[in-house]
Design an enzyme around this catalytic site. Structure first.
Site, PDB file in Angstrom:
ATOM      1  N   GLY A 279       0.833  -1.196   0.000  1.00  0.00           N
ATOM      2  CA  GLY A 279       0.000   0.000   0.000  1.00  0.00           C
ATOM      3  C   GLY A 279       0.863   1.238   0.000  1.00  0.00           C
ATOM      4  O   GLY A 279       1.997   1.229  -0.493  1.00  0.00           O
ATOM      5  N   SER A 280       0.339   2.285   0.594  1.00  0.00           N
ATOM      6  CA  SER A 280       1.036   3.577   0.531  1.00  0.00           C
ATOM      7  C   SER A 280       2.117   3.664   1.607  1.00  0.00           C
ATOM      8  O   SER A 280       2.012   3.053   2.682  1.00  0.00           O
ATOM      9  CB  SER A 280       0.025   4.705   0.694  1.00  0.00           C
ATOM     10  OG  SER A 280      -0.648   4.551   1.910  1.00  0.00           O
ATOM     11  N   GLU A 299       5.671  -3.402   0.770  1.00  0.00           N
ATOM     12  CA  GLU A 299       5.698  -3.218  -0.691  1.00  0.00           C
ATOM     13  C   GLU A 299       4.967  -1.903  -0.942  1.00  0.00           C
ATOM     14  O   GLU A 299       3.739  -1.838  -0.810  1.00  0.00           O
ATOM     15  CB  GLU A 299       4.968  -4.368  -1.398  1.00  0.00           C
ATOM     16  CG  GLU A 299       5.660  -5.710  -1.326  1.00  0.00           C
ATOM     17  CD  GLU A 299       6.769  -5.860  -2.361  1.00  0.00           C
ATOM     18  OE1 GLU A 299       7.051  -4.903  -3.102  1.00  0.00           O
ATOM     19  OE2 GLU A 299       7.360  -6.955  -2.407  1.00  0.00           O
ATOM     20  N   CYS A 333       1.782   0.427  -8.969  1.00  0.00           N
ATOM     21  CA  CYS A 333       2.954   0.978  -8.277  1.00  0.00           C
ATOM     22  C   CYS A 333       4.140   1.092  -9.236  1.00  0.00           C
ATOM     23  O   CYS A 333       5.086   1.816  -8.942  1.00  0.00           O
ATOM     24  CB  CYS A 333       3.304   0.104  -7.082  1.00  0.00           C
ATOM     25  SG  CYS A 333       3.268  -1.634  -7.492  1.00  0.00           S
ATOM     26  N   GLU A 427       4.723  10.224  -6.189  1.00  0.00           N
ATOM     27  CA  GLU A 427       4.030   9.171  -6.949  1.00  0.00           C
ATOM     28  C   GLU A 427       2.688   9.715  -7.439  1.00  0.00           C
ATOM     29  O   GLU A 427       1.813  10.039  -6.634  1.00  0.00           O
ATOM     30  CB  GLU A 427       3.798   7.952  -6.052  1.00  0.00           C
ATOM     31  CG  GLU A 427       3.099   6.815  -6.766  1.00  0.00           C
ATOM     32  CD  GLU A 427       2.797   5.622  -5.853  1.00  0.00           C
ATOM     33  OE1 GLU A 427       2.541   5.828  -4.656  1.00  0.00           O
ATOM     34  OE2 GLU A 427       2.808   4.490  -6.358  1.00  0.00           O
TER      35      GLU A 427
HETATM   36  P1  NAP Z   1      -3.362   2.465   1.289  1.00  0.00           P
HETATM   37  O1  NAP Z   1      -4.343   3.555   1.391  1.00  0.00           O
HETATM   38  O2  NAP Z   1      -2.110   2.563   2.069  1.00  0.00           O
HETATM   39  O3  NAP Z   1      -4.156   1.141   1.700  1.00  0.00           O
HETATM   40  C1  NAP Z   1      -3.554  -0.111   1.659  1.00  0.00           C
HETATM   41  C2  NAP Z   1      -4.172  -0.992   2.712  1.00  0.00           C
HETATM   42  O4  NAP Z   1      -3.836  -0.481   4.001  1.00  0.00           O
HETATM   43  C3  NAP Z   1      -5.708  -1.029   2.659  1.00  0.00           C
HETATM   44  O5  NAP Z   1      -6.156  -2.322   2.975  1.00  0.00           O
HETATM   45  C4  NAP Z   1      -6.087  -0.050   3.750  1.00  0.00           C
HETATM   46  O6  NAP Z   1      -7.362  -0.277   4.291  1.00  0.00           O
HETATM   47  C5  NAP Z   1      -5.016  -0.369   4.778  1.00  0.00           C
HETATM   48  N1  NAP Z   1      -4.837   0.651   5.805  1.00  0.00           N
HETATM   49  C6  NAP Z   1      -5.061   1.979   5.720  1.00  0.00           C
HETATM   50  N2  NAP Z   1      -4.783   2.565   6.919  1.00  0.00           N
HETATM   51  C7  NAP Z   1      -4.368   1.571   7.744  1.00  0.00           C
HETATM   52  C8  NAP Z   1      -3.942   1.528   9.100  1.00  0.00           C
HETATM   53  N3  NAP Z   1      -3.874   2.621   9.853  1.00  0.00           N
HETATM   54  N4  NAP Z   1      -3.601   0.340   9.623  1.00  0.00           N
HETATM   55  C9  NAP Z   1      -3.654  -0.778   8.887  1.00  0.00           C
HETATM   56  N5  NAP Z   1      -4.067  -0.805   7.603  1.00  0.00           N
HETATM   57  C10 NAP Z   1      -4.397   0.360   7.041  1.00  0.00           C
HETATM   58  O7  NAP Z   1      -2.947   2.185  -0.226  1.00  0.00           O
HETATM   59  P2  NAP Z   1      -3.879   2.068  -1.506  1.00  0.00           P
HETATM   60  O8  NAP Z   1      -4.383   3.411  -1.850  1.00  0.00           O
HETATM   61  O9  NAP Z   1      -4.869   0.964  -1.335  1.00  0.00           O
HETATM   62  O10 NAP Z   1      -2.817   1.565  -2.565  1.00  0.00           O
HETATM   63  C11 NAP Z   1      -2.059   2.432  -3.311  1.00  0.00           C
HETATM   64  C12 NAP Z   1      -0.615   2.421  -2.859  1.00  0.00           C
HETATM   65  O11 NAP Z   1      -0.128   1.099  -2.839  1.00  0.00           O
HETATM   66  C13 NAP Z   1       0.271   3.161  -3.837  1.00  0.00           C
HETATM   67  O12 NAP Z   1       1.201   3.934  -3.143  1.00  0.00           O
HETATM   68  C14 NAP Z   1       0.961   2.035  -4.600  1.00  0.00           C
HETATM   69  O13 NAP Z   1       2.177   2.403  -5.179  1.00  0.00           O
HETATM   70  C15 NAP Z   1       1.116   1.028  -3.530  1.00  0.00           C
HETATM   71  N6  NAP Z   1       1.299  -0.308  -4.101  1.00  0.00           N
HETATM   72  C16 NAP Z   1       2.518  -0.919  -3.999  1.00  0.00           C
HETATM   73  C17 NAP Z   1       2.722  -2.171  -4.572  1.00  0.00           C
HETATM   74  C18 NAP Z   1       4.030  -2.897  -4.465  1.00  0.00           C
HETATM   75  O14 NAP Z   1       4.051  -4.115  -4.689  1.00  0.00           O
HETATM   76  N7  NAP Z   1       5.119  -2.247  -4.151  1.00  0.00           N
HETATM   77  C19 NAP Z   1       1.678  -2.779  -5.249  1.00  0.00           C
HETATM   78  C20 NAP Z   1       0.463  -2.121  -5.339  1.00  0.00           C
HETATM   79  C21 NAP Z   1       0.283  -0.891  -4.740  1.00  0.00           C
HETATM   80  P3  NAP Z   1      -8.655   0.573   3.808  1.00  0.00           P
HETATM   81  O15 NAP Z   1      -8.802   0.271   2.371  1.00  0.00           O
HETATM   82  O16 NAP Z   1      -9.743   0.024   4.643  1.00  0.00           O
HETATM   83  O17 NAP Z   1      -8.331   2.009   4.069  1.00  0.00           O
END
Ligand code: NAP
Length: 524
Positions: A279-280, A299, A333, A427
């Site tokens: 995630g982020s 990741e 990503c 990003e």
């Molecule tokens: P995100 O907002 O960080 O959410 C990712 C996950 O974290 C979701 O399940 C989210 O739940 C959960 N989350 C949020 N706040 C949390 C907390 N305080 N404690 C525990 N879990 C929490 O990211 P996203 O918008 O879904 O994804 C986009 C990001 O992921 C981008 O930065 C992208 O580059 C990155 N990404 C990286 C890869 C890699 O392999 N390197 C692959 C794909 C994506 P909720 O949905 O319920 O908020």
């Protein structure tokens, strides 16, 4: 709203499928007091009763599909229509899921059975890739073409995880290499690290879940998964397949809902030995900071750079880049974001690249012809628009796009973006890339390295020396040559350095993370 006829039909289909695949386990287990035996073979049939419908799904805890009385609605990022709803969990359900995982791990599954389950999930998924792709497309707004690729890749992820399960070994230690070790034999065993807490993002709601739960089972670890709230249906679909494939209760638990609450349980509970988070950055690094005694595998994001040298096949580079800078509206990503082109070929590259970008079809992700669909939310779209405004206010030029087509952001190419503009150093996670001319390869490498990210980078050149020089100097987890850095095959070691993360996924690599090495010394 949720037609009961469809529910009943779905339930019957699930029960039929389950019986076909359940006759596999060779140990005796009971679930909910009931144990059934297959007349032909061995094990009990776990009847995970009712998964639910295609549009209404429950949590999976300890082999049961659980309702909580509260629901999380899932709506289409394209038109806001209701796609489905899932039971909503909080801290209590997360703790129950951990109890179930703990009790499952008391009765380990041998490697050959884990591998067989993973193979069966791959087979089931291969039969239902179209259903998986349509679920991904509906809840994530991913164009069907791309959603089908994701579904097919998830099959490969399971297949690779099954293969790795069968190869999971430790090392022999050359004990007589020192005087102290003489007369002894030693080896290492790879033992499961313990319960895995998995947190996944919205953008690959099937395959990135597969990249967590398949290696965990391969390693012999039970999982508590929290999928992204915007896209929980694909994860629960996969959970349904795992139970159909004969996974015993408690090995996979899926809790959707309050990220903070569920995340806190995973962070605070000592039974969780490893958290795998995609995630982020801010969320991921915070989790790592808060759980210093756990393994926390991250990741995270990237601002993916590509270098196009004058000696490259410009047409090939332009075609690959146009296809990959905007796929899933840039919400990968490793979506191409910054393109650096050697100055003498800059105009020739743009002549090839821009018409290809302009030919991309923007529209309904459910339409077979669509290349670029919506961003996950309107506020994300507006954020990207504001980044375009920020860049243009500081002298950048929009070469194409930059405006809306209905509600959707057109694929956008920006030239002359200042180095410290958001589109250059953060990003974007949207259908946007910058193009910038460079004079020397080392200048291009320095530009590519100039952000805090380091996931994957690419270089197009026909000169092997330049390619290898770039591969050595680019500070990224992976470097592609004459291929876009958006490329990923699921067996690759995949992950970043710097702010992009601290681990490698790909079943073989994730399994290593999810196991510990235990030394065994034998006195001869
Ligand atoms: P995100 O907002 O960080 O959410 C990712 C996950 O974290 C979701 O399940 C989210 O739940 C959960 N989350 C949020 N706040 C949390 C907390 N305080 N404690 C525990 N879990 C929490 O990211 P996203 O918008 O879904 O994804 C986009 C990001 O992921 C981008 O930065 C992208 O580059 C990155 N990404 C990286 C890869 C890699 O392999 N390197 C692959 C794909 C994506 P909720 O949905 O319920 O908020």
């Amino acid at each position: 709203m949720y037609a009961s006829l469809a529910i009943n039909h779905r339930i019957e289909t699930l029960k039929r499928r389950h019986v076909e695949f359940a006759c596999t386990r060779s140990t005796t287990r009971t679930h909910g007091g009931s144990e059934e035996r297959c007349p032909l073979r061995i094990g009990p049939i776990y009847t995970p009763a009712v998964a639910a419908t295609a549009t209404e799904r429950k949590l999976l805890i300890g082999g049961d599909w659980v309702e909580t009385g509260e629901w999380l609605e899932v709506s289409s990022p394209y038109d806001g229509s209701l796609v489905g709803r899932v039971a909503k969990a909080g801290a209590a359900e997360a703790r129950r899921a951990l109890d179930a995982a703990e009790s499952a791990m008391r009765d380990p599954i041998p490697a050959h059975e884990r591998a067989a389950i993973l193979d069966r999930v791959a087979a089931l998924l291969a039969q239902r890739t179209e259903e998986a792709a349509r679920t991904i497309s509906a809840e994530a707004g991913k164009p069907l073409k791309a959603a089908r690729v994701e579904a097919a890749r998830a099959v490969s992820t399971y297949t690779m995880a099954a293969t790795e399960t069968r190869k999971l070994v430790g090392d022999a230690v050359p004990m007589d290499a020192s005087q102290a070790g003489a007369g002894k034999l030693a080896l290492t065993l790879r033992v499961p690290i313990g319960i895995v807490g998995a947190i996944s993002p919205f953008n690959f709601p099937l395959n990135l879940v597969a990249h967590k739960i398949a290696p965990a089972l391969a390693a012999g670890c039970a999982v508590v998964l929290k999928p992204a709230s915007q896209t929980p249906l694909s994860a629960l679909f996969l959970a349904e397949l795992e139970t159909e494939a004969g996974l015993p209760p408690g090995w996979l638990n899926v809790v959707c809902g309050q990220a903070g609450e569920i995340g806190d349980v995973l962070v605070d509970d000592e039974r969780v030995k490893l958290i795998t988070f995609t995630g982020s950055g801010p969320v991921g690094w915070k989790i790592r900071e808060r759980a210093p005694r756990k393994r926390v595998n991250l990741e995270l994001g990237n601002a993916t750079p590509v270098i196009v040298a004058a000696d490259a096949d410009l047409s090939d580079a332009a075609t690959r880049l146009a296809g990959n800078a905007f796929s899933f509206a840039g919400q990968s990503c490793i979506s191409v974001q910054r393109i650096y082109v050697e100055r003498e070929s800059y105009d020739a590259f743009l002549e090839r690249f821009l018409p290809l970008v302009e030919a991309l079809r923007v529209g309904d992700p459910g339409d077979e012809e669509t290349d670029v669909g919506p961003l996950i939310t309107r506020s994300e779209r507006d954020r990207v628009l504001s980044w375009i405004e920020d860049a243009t206010a500081r002298g950048a030029r929009v070469l194409t796009g930059g405006t809306l087509d209905g509600e959707l952001l057109r694929p956008t190419v920006i030239a002359d973006a200042p180095r410290d503009a958001l589109v250059s150093c953060d990003e974007v996670f949207g259908p946007l890339c910058t193009v910038t001319p460079y004079e020397t390869l080392d200048e291009a490498i320095a530009l590519a390295n100039s952000t805090r990210f380091g996931l994957q980078a690419g270089v197009f050149t026909s000169n092997v020396k330049s390619a290898l020089h770039a591969a050595r100097e680019l500070e990224f987890g992976g470097v592609t040559v004459n291929e876009v850095p958006t490329f990923r095959a699921d067996q690759m070691p995949y992950g970043g350095v710097k702010d992009s993360g601290n681990t490698r996924e790909g079943p073989a690599y994730a399994i290593r993370e999810m196991t510990e090495e235990r030394l065994v010394v034998l006195q001869l």
